[in-house]
Scaffold this active site. Sequence first.
Site, PDB file in Angstrom:
ATOM      1  N   ARG A  70       0.821  -1.213   0.000  1.00  0.00           N
ATOM      2  CA  ARG A  70       0.000   0.000   0.000  1.00  0.00           C
ATOM      3  C   ARG A  70       0.854   1.262   0.000  1.00  0.00           C
ATOM      4  O   ARG A  70       0.427   2.302  -0.477  1.00  0.00           O
ATOM      5  CB  ARG A  70      -0.920   0.017   1.235  1.00  0.00           C
ATOM      6  CG  ARG A  70      -1.671  -1.265   1.509  1.00  0.00           C
ATOM      7  CD  ARG A  70      -2.498  -1.747   0.346  1.00  0.00           C
ATOM      8  NE  ARG A  70      -3.277  -2.918   0.709  1.00  0.00           N
ATOM      9  CZ  ARG A  70      -3.737  -3.803  -0.175  1.00  0.00           C
ATOM     10  NH1 ARG A  70      -3.493  -3.645  -1.462  1.00  0.00           N
ATOM     11  NH2 ARG A  70      -4.444  -4.837   0.235  1.00  0.00           N
ATOM     12  N   HIS A 178     -11.712 -13.081  -1.228  1.00  0.00           N
ATOM     13  CA  HIS A 178     -12.186 -11.700  -1.228  1.00  0.00           C
ATOM     14  C   HIS A 178     -13.532 -11.579  -1.951  1.00  0.00           C
ATOM     15  O   HIS A 178     -14.371 -10.751  -1.586  1.00  0.00           O
ATOM     16  CB  HIS A 178     -11.190 -10.774  -1.932  1.00  0.00           C
ATOM     17  CG  HIS A 178      -9.895 -10.606  -1.209  1.00  0.00           C
ATOM     18  ND1 HIS A 178      -8.852 -11.490  -1.338  1.00  0.00           N
ATOM     19  CD2 HIS A 178      -9.478  -9.653  -0.343  1.00  0.00           C
ATOM     20  CE1 HIS A 178      -7.845 -11.079  -0.586  1.00  0.00           C
ATOM     21  NE2 HIS A 178      -8.198  -9.972   0.026  1.00  0.00           N
ATOM     22  N   ASP A 248      -9.132 -12.205   9.218  1.00  0.00           N
ATOM     23  CA  ASP A 248      -8.970 -11.543   7.933  1.00  0.00           C
ATOM     24  C   ASP A 248     -10.130 -10.562   7.796  1.00  0.00           C
ATOM     25  O   ASP A 248     -11.054 -10.558   8.623  1.00  0.00           O
ATOM     26  CB  ASP A 248      -8.945 -12.578   6.802  1.00  0.00           C
ATOM     27  CG  ASP A 248      -8.170 -12.093   5.577  1.00  0.00           C
ATOM     28  OD1 ASP A 248      -7.927 -10.880   5.460  1.00  0.00           O
ATOM     29  OD2 ASP A 248      -7.824 -12.937   4.727  1.00  0.00           O
TER      30      ASP A 248
END
Length: 341
Positions: A70, A178, A248
């Site tokens: 990131r 995801h 998560d």
Amino acid sequence: MIGALMLDIAATTLTQEDIELLQAPQVGGVILFARNIESPRQVRALTDHIRSVRPEILIAVDQEGGRVQRLRQGFTALPAMGRFGELYRSEPERACHLARQCGWLMATEVLAVGIDFSFAPVLDINDISDVIGDRAFADNQEHIIILARQFMQGMQEAGMATTGKHFPGHGSVKADSHIAAAIDSRSYDEIHAKDMQSFIQLQPQLDALMPAHVIYDQVDPHPAGFSKFWIQQILREQMQFDGVLFSDDLSMQAAGVAGGADARIVAALSAGCDMGLVCNDRDAARLALSAIENFALPNQTRLERMRGKIPKLSIGDTLDLGTEWQQCVDTIQAFKNATAN
């Protein structure tokens, strides 16, 4: 005191709404994303502001290397961990040395801008997963264990705690948790032999673990992060793991089997996770927060181990962290450039 919810913020500075949320007792962490990053100077100002609002809070980021980092503008572009695995086949000593340097470099830069830890390293195997791939060090447990140990030693030398993910292993599941339900129908013995050994063998170096949002349906009907079997029976009792357990991201599609954000965080904490992550959905974060307001605060001793050794220094728009850092940057960048696909 550190609460049990880790959430995110929308921008590069705190809003009044952010400040009010951070003051809630059950908020224990903030995770930063690419949208929160403009420059090293800005990130350090942001983390300093977060701590002025909530001094005890933990600040995290996903800075693995490769496609998952990131912090980019003004930071070193790190190679994917799979590049070290490729090198290990021909030059094992050099691969180990570079993995250790990369762990140190990643941690040094992350700590410099006021972030306690990165959710790293990935200890999954590079097998059939759509989402793991070269985030993993290698396609076999032996090489993963050797290289991840070096990477974590570098992290710890810099002053950062380690977080292994995604227990008991996401690499042998094709679906991306995801965006889809992820189901692994192998037996416990198969999972133990092929995927779990990196988590077992590296336990002495691990400060935290992140369970996978995967259902191992021949073992337990719940995703590992919601499973008392995986968390209580295997991790806490059988493996005697006493580090932090982070869920998560509970906003991921595969976590939806538990219900809404309120049910998801209750399921994660009730199974034994110390902290639940709810990201990229402020309404969901508020719902999760309201669901655990009356929960006991998590184990403070465990969570305190995640606090990074953040240096007191002034950060500019580009990093300048000394001669050792610069030499490491040059080495890792040269390796990355040489192995670019």
